[in-house]
Write a protein that holds these residues in place. Structure first.
Motif, PDB file in Angstrom:
ATOM      1  N   ALA A 104     109.792 -15.019 105.483  1.00  0.00           N
ATOM      2  CA  ALA A 104     110.961 -14.173 105.712  1.00  0.00           C
ATOM      3  C   ALA A 104     110.602 -12.759 106.146  1.00  0.00           C
ATOM      4  CB  ALA A 104     111.802 -14.120 104.430  1.00  0.00           C
ATOM      5  N   ARG A 105     109.513 -12.211 105.566  1.00  0.00           N
ATOM      6  CA  ARG A 105     109.222 -10.789 105.776  1.00  0.00           C
ATOM      7  C   ARG A 105     107.866 -10.511 106.408  1.00  0.00           C
ATOM      8  NH1 ARG A 105     111.786 -11.014 100.693  1.00  0.00           N
ATOM      9  NH2 ARG A 105     109.816 -10.995  99.553  1.00  0.00           N
ATOM     10  N   GLY A 106     107.084 -11.537 106.651  1.00  0.00           N
ATOM     11  CA  GLY A 106     105.746 -11.322 107.176  1.00  0.00           C
ATOM     12  C   GLY A 106     104.745 -11.120 106.054  1.00  0.00           C
ATOM     13  N   PRO A 107     103.460 -11.036 106.373  1.00  0.00           N
ATOM     14  CA  PRO A 107     102.433 -10.936 105.335  1.00  0.00           C
ATOM     15  C   PRO A 107     102.474  -9.644 104.532  1.00  0.00           C
ATOM     16  CG  PRO A 107     101.496 -11.613 107.450  1.00  0.00           C
ATOM     17  CD  PRO A 107     102.884 -11.151 107.714  1.00  0.00           C
ATOM     18  N   GLY A 108     103.089  -8.603 105.069  1.00  0.00           N
ATOM     19  CA  GLY A 108     103.078  -7.312 104.397  1.00  0.00           C
ATOM     20  C   GLY A 108     101.950  -6.433 104.924  1.00  0.00           C
ATOM     21  N   ALA A 109     102.058  -5.132 104.689  1.00  0.00           N
ATOM     22  CA  ALA A 109     101.115  -4.165 105.274  1.00  0.00           C
ATOM     23  C   ALA A 109      99.681  -4.419 104.811  1.00  0.00           C
ATOM     24  CB  ALA A 109     101.541  -2.746 104.914  1.00  0.00           C
ATOM     25  N   GLU A 110      99.497  -4.697 103.516  1.00  0.00           N
ATOM     26  CA  GLU A 110      98.135  -4.884 103.004  1.00  0.00           C
ATOM     27  C   GLU A 110      97.483  -6.136 103.578  1.00  0.00           C
ATOM     28  OE1 GLU A 110      97.249  -3.124  98.753  1.00  0.00           O
ATOM     29  OE2 GLU A 110      99.025  -4.415  98.660  1.00  0.00           O
ATOM     30  N   MET A 111      98.220  -7.236 103.624  1.00  0.00           N
ATOM     31  CA  MET A 111      97.643  -8.468 104.154  1.00  0.00           C
ATOM     32  C   MET A 111      97.439  -8.370 105.655  1.00  0.00           C
ATOM     33  SD  MET A 111      96.404 -11.264 103.042  1.00  0.00           S
ATOM     34  CE  MET A 111      95.575 -12.591 103.908  1.00  0.00           C
ATOM     35  N   ASP A 112      98.343  -7.705 106.357  1.00  0.00           N
ATOM     36  CA  ASP A 112      98.147  -7.501 107.791  1.00  0.00           C
ATOM     37  C   ASP A 112      96.852  -6.735 108.050  1.00  0.00           C
ATOM     38  OD1 ASP A 112     100.031  -8.715 109.505  1.00  0.00           O
ATOM     39  OD2 ASP A 112     101.586  -7.330 108.861  1.00  0.00           O
ATOM     40  N   ALA A 113      96.624  -5.689 107.246  1.00  0.00           N
ATOM     41  CA  ALA A 113      95.390  -4.908 107.403  1.00  0.00           C
ATOM     42  C   ALA A 113      94.164  -5.764 107.096  1.00  0.00           C
ATOM     43  CB  ALA A 113      95.433  -3.685 106.486  1.00  0.00           C
ATOM     44  N   ARG A 114      94.286  -6.630 106.085  1.00  0.00           N
ATOM     45  CA  ARG A 114      93.169  -7.506 105.719  1.00  0.00           C
ATOM     46  C   ARG A 114      92.881  -8.500 106.849  1.00  0.00           C
ATOM     47  NH1 ARG A 114      91.536  -8.135 100.386  1.00  0.00           N
ATOM     48  NH2 ARG A 114      92.499  -6.069 100.210  1.00  0.00           N
ATOM     49  N   LEU A 115      93.931  -9.062 107.450  1.00  0.00           N
ATOM     50  CA  LEU A 115      93.738  -9.991 108.570  1.00  0.00           C
ATOM     51  C   LEU A 115      93.087  -9.292 109.756  1.00  0.00           C
ATOM     52  CD1 LEU A 115      97.132 -11.929 108.419  1.00  0.00           C
ATOM     53  CD2 LEU A 115      94.906 -12.712 107.583  1.00  0.00           C
ATOM     54  N   ASP A 116      93.450  -8.027 109.983  1.00  0.00           N
ATOM     55  CA  ASP A 116      92.797  -7.235 111.029  1.00  0.00           C
ATOM     56  C   ASP A 116      91.306  -7.095 110.735  1.00  0.00           C
ATOM     57  OD1 ASP A 116      95.185  -6.842 112.382  1.00  0.00           O
ATOM     58  OD2 ASP A 116      95.560  -4.865 111.523  1.00  0.00           O
ATOM     59  N   GLN A 117      90.981  -6.839 109.462  1.00  0.00           N
ATOM     60  CA  GLN A 117      89.577  -6.726 109.061  1.00  0.00           C
ATOM     61  C   GLN A 117      88.824  -8.024 109.292  1.00  0.00           C
ATOM     62  OE1 GLN A 117      89.794  -5.432 104.907  1.00  0.00           O
ATOM     63  NE2 GLN A 117      88.856  -3.501 105.490  1.00  0.00           N
ATOM     64  N   PHE A 118      89.444  -9.120 108.908  1.00  0.00           N
ATOM     65  CA  PHE A 118      88.795 -10.414 109.069  1.00  0.00           C
ATOM     66  C   PHE A 118      88.506 -10.685 110.548  1.00  0.00           C
ATOM     67  CE2 PHE A 118      91.158 -12.127 105.060  1.00  0.00           C
ATOM     68  CZ  PHE A 118      90.326 -11.366 104.250  1.00  0.00           C
ATOM     69  N   ALA A 119      89.487 -10.447 111.393  1.00  0.00           N
ATOM     70  CA  ALA A 119      89.315 -10.701 112.827  1.00  0.00           C
ATOM     71  C   ALA A 119      88.224  -9.815 113.409  1.00  0.00           C
ATOM     72  CB  ALA A 119      90.636 -10.479 113.558  1.00  0.00           C
ATOM     73  N   ALA A 120      88.224  -8.553 113.003  1.00  0.00           N
ATOM     74  CA  ALA A 120      87.206  -7.632 113.514  1.00  0.00           C
ATOM     75  C   ALA A 120      85.811  -8.056 113.070  1.00  0.00           C
ATOM     76  CB  ALA A 120      87.501  -6.212 113.029  1.00  0.00           C
ATOM     77  N   ARG A 121      85.715  -8.534 111.845  1.00  0.00           N
ATOM     78  CA  ARG A 121      84.418  -8.970 111.324  1.00  0.00           C
ATOM     79  C   ARG A 121      83.916 -10.208 112.071  1.00  0.00           C
ATOM     80  NH1 ARG A 121      79.789  -8.198 110.384  1.00  0.00           N
ATOM     81  NH2 ARG A 121      78.714  -9.544 108.904  1.00  0.00           N
ATOM     82  N   ILE A 122      84.802 -11.167 112.311  1.00  0.00           N
ATOM     83  CA  ILE A 122      84.398 -12.367 113.057  1.00  0.00           C
ATOM     84  C   ILE A 122      84.008 -11.995 114.481  1.00  0.00           C
ATOM     85  CG2 ILE A 122      85.166 -14.606 113.935  1.00  0.00           C
ATOM     86  CD1 ILE A 122      87.007 -14.780 111.457  1.00  0.00           C
ATOM     87  N   ALA A 123      84.796 -11.109 115.107  1.00  0.00           N
ATOM     88  CA  ALA A 123      84.500 -10.678 116.475  1.00  0.00           C
ATOM     89  C   ALA A 123      83.140  -9.997 116.557  1.00  0.00           C
ATOM     90  CB  ALA A 123      85.593  -9.733 116.965  1.00  0.00           C
ATOM     91  N   GLU A 124      82.800  -9.267 115.511  1.00  0.00           N
ATOM     92  CA  GLU A 124      81.523  -8.558 115.474  1.00  0.00           C
ATOM     93  C   GLU A 124      80.336  -9.521 115.438  1.00  0.00           C
ATOM     94  OE1 GLU A 124      79.295  -5.269 112.536  1.00  0.00           O
ATOM     95  OE2 GLU A 124      81.332  -5.963 112.118  1.00  0.00           O
TER      96      GLU A 124
END
Length: 375
Positions: free
Chosen positions: A187-207
Motif C-alpha cells: 500500500a505504501r511502499g518499502p518506506g524511507a529506511e528500506m528504500d535507502a537500504r535497497l539503494d545500498q544493496f544495489a550499489a554494493r552489488i554494482a561495485e
C-alpha cells in the motif's frame, strides 16, 4: 591449481533472527555437505562488511573453490515492525485482510497456485476458531456439573493457556506478521529506511559484479525475492542500462513475488517489475510445489508484462529425491521449517542445493544441466 572464485550476495526474508542465525545455518549445512560429498571445506567467522552487510569466506579445498559470501542485512528493520503484542497483531490483521479483500487478485493467485491462497487465508480463520473452540468445549462440558459462569471462566482460562501454543505451532502469528508487513509495503511502499537500504544493496552489488570472479550470484529467499526485483531495477539504473555481466545470475528461492505483485494498489512495485521486462539478465528460481508459502513455476516479470528479455528457469528443487522418506515427510509436516529447506542439504547431495550452488565446483548452468539428467 588456480581457484574458481565466486561472489555470493544473499538477501533473506522477513526474519528478525538475522546474520548470526544464517551464518550458523550455512556453516552447519557446509559441514553436512562436506560429509556427504567427501570434500574438505571450511567457513570463516563472519565479519562486518560495507553497506549494511556481513561477510564470510567459504573454501572448498577439494573442488578448488573460494566464495566470498556477503549477507545483505535488513533484520534491524524487520525488528522495528515485528509485532509482539498479540492484541495489536490481531487488530492490525483485521485491517490487513480488509485491504486484501479490496486489493488482492485472489482469483488470479489461485490460477497461478492454489496452495499460497490457502496459506494466506487460514491464519485469520485459525486465529479465531482455535481460541473459540478451546474456550467453548470445556465450558460446555463443565456446564453440565458447574454453574455456567464458572464453566465459562474455566473455558476462557483454558483458551488463554493453550491457544497461543497451538497457534505458534501452526505458525499463525508469523504468517499474520508476514501478511501485515507485505500489506503495508504494497500500500505504501518499502518506506524511507528500506528504500535507502535497497539503494545500498544495489550499489554494493554494482561495485563487485565486474570484479575478479568466475561467477557472481545474487541469491534471495522468501520475502527477499520480492525486494530482489527492486534491487535488480536499481542495478540496471546504476549501470545506465548497460547489460549485466554474463557470469551474473539472480537466484530466487521459495519465491513470493505475487504477494505484492498481485495487489492492485502496489503501483510502485508494478513499475519495478515492468522496468525489467526489456532487460537481459539471468534468473533461476527454485520454488517447490509442496511449499504452500511459495509460488512454483510463476514467472515474476510476466505478472505485469507480456514480454521478458531475461533468460529464466523456473524449477522445482525436487526435495523428495534427496531426502529419505522419513525425513522428507517429517520435514514437510512443519511448513515453516519446510520453507527453509531451500537453504539446507538433504540426505543426499543435490547439484542444486544451496551449498552446491554457492560453494560447489559447478557453475549454475553446469549444475542445472546435471540436475536435469536426474530422473
Amino acid at each position: 591449481m588456480e581457484k574458481f572464485k565466486r561472489k555470493v550476495f544473499y538477501l533473506g526474508g522477513f526474519d528478525p533472527r538475522g546474520v548470526r542465525f544464517y551464518h550458523q545455518l550455512y556453516r552447519e549445512q557446509v559441514e553436512k555437505y562436506a560429509r556427504l560429498a567427501g570434500e574438505q571445506m571450511e567457513v570463516s567467522a563472519r565479519r562486518s562488511g560495507p553497506a549494511s552487510s556481513a561477510r564470510w569466506t567459504v573454501i572448498n579445498h577439494s573442488a578448488g573453490v573460494e566464495a566470498d559470501y556477503e549477507f545483505l542485512r535488513w533484520e534491524d528493520l524487520v525488528g522495528k515492525v515485528w509485532i509482539r503484542n498479540p492484541l495489536s497483531l490481531a487488530w492490525r490483521s483485521i485491517a490487513t485482510y480488509a485491504a486484501h479483500a479490496r486489493h488482492m487478485q485472489f482469483l488470479r493467485m489461485r490460477r497461478l497456485r492454489p496452495g499460497p491462497v490457502i496459506t494466506i487465508l487460514y491464519p485469520p480463520l485459525l486465529a479465531v476458531l482455535i481460541p473459540l473452540v478451546l474456550a467453548l468445549v470445556p465450558a460446555l462440558l463443565l456446564s453440565l456439573t458447574f454453574p455456567f459462569w464458572i464453566a465459562a471462566l474455566i473455558g476462557i482460562g483454558a483458551s488463554v493457556l493453550f491457544s497461543g501454543r497451538l497457534l505458534n505451532k501452526l505458525i499463525v502469528p508469523w504468517l499474520l506478521r508476514f501478511m501485515y508487513y507485505n500489506h503495508s509495503v504494497a500500500a505504501r511502499g518499502p518506506g524511507a529506511e528500506m528504500d535507502a537500504r535497497l539503494d545500498q544493496f544495489a550499489a554494493r552489488i554494482a561495485e563487485e559484479m565486474d570484479g575478479p570472479y568466475d561467477e557472481v550470484i545474487f541469491a534471495s529467499h522468501s520475502n527477499g525475492t520480492i525486494y530482489a526485483m527492486s534491487v535488480l531495477r536499481r542495478l540496471f539504473a546504476l549501470r545506465g542500462g548497460a547489460p549485466l555481466p554474463d557470469n551474473f545470475t539472480v537466484l530466487t528461492l521459495g519465491q513470493v513475488v505475487p504477494v505484492i505483485a498481485l495487489r492492485k494498489d502496489a503501483s510502485w512495485y508494478h513499475a519495478d517489475l515492468k522496468a525489467l521486462d526489456d532487460k537481459p539478465f539471468r534468473l533461476v528460481d527454485f520454488s517447490a510445489p509442496a511449499d504452500g508459502a511459495a509460488y512454483h513455476d510463476v514467472h515474476p516479470i510476466r505478472l505485469v508484462s507480456d514480454q521478458c528479455a531475461a533468460r529464466v528457469d523456473l524449477l522445482s528443487p525436487r526435495f523428495h529425491l534427496f531426502y529419505d522418506p522419513e525425513n522428507y515427510n517429517s520435514g514437510w509436516s512443519n511448513k515453516y521449517e519446510a520453507h527453509f529447506d531451500y537453504l539446507r542439504v538433504g540426505d543426499r547431495v543435490s547439484p542444486v542445493d544451496y551449498v552446491s550452488l554457492t560453494a560447489g565446483r559447478r557453475t549454475i548452468d553446469e549444475a542445472l544441466a546435471e540436475f536435469r539428467m536426474i530422473a
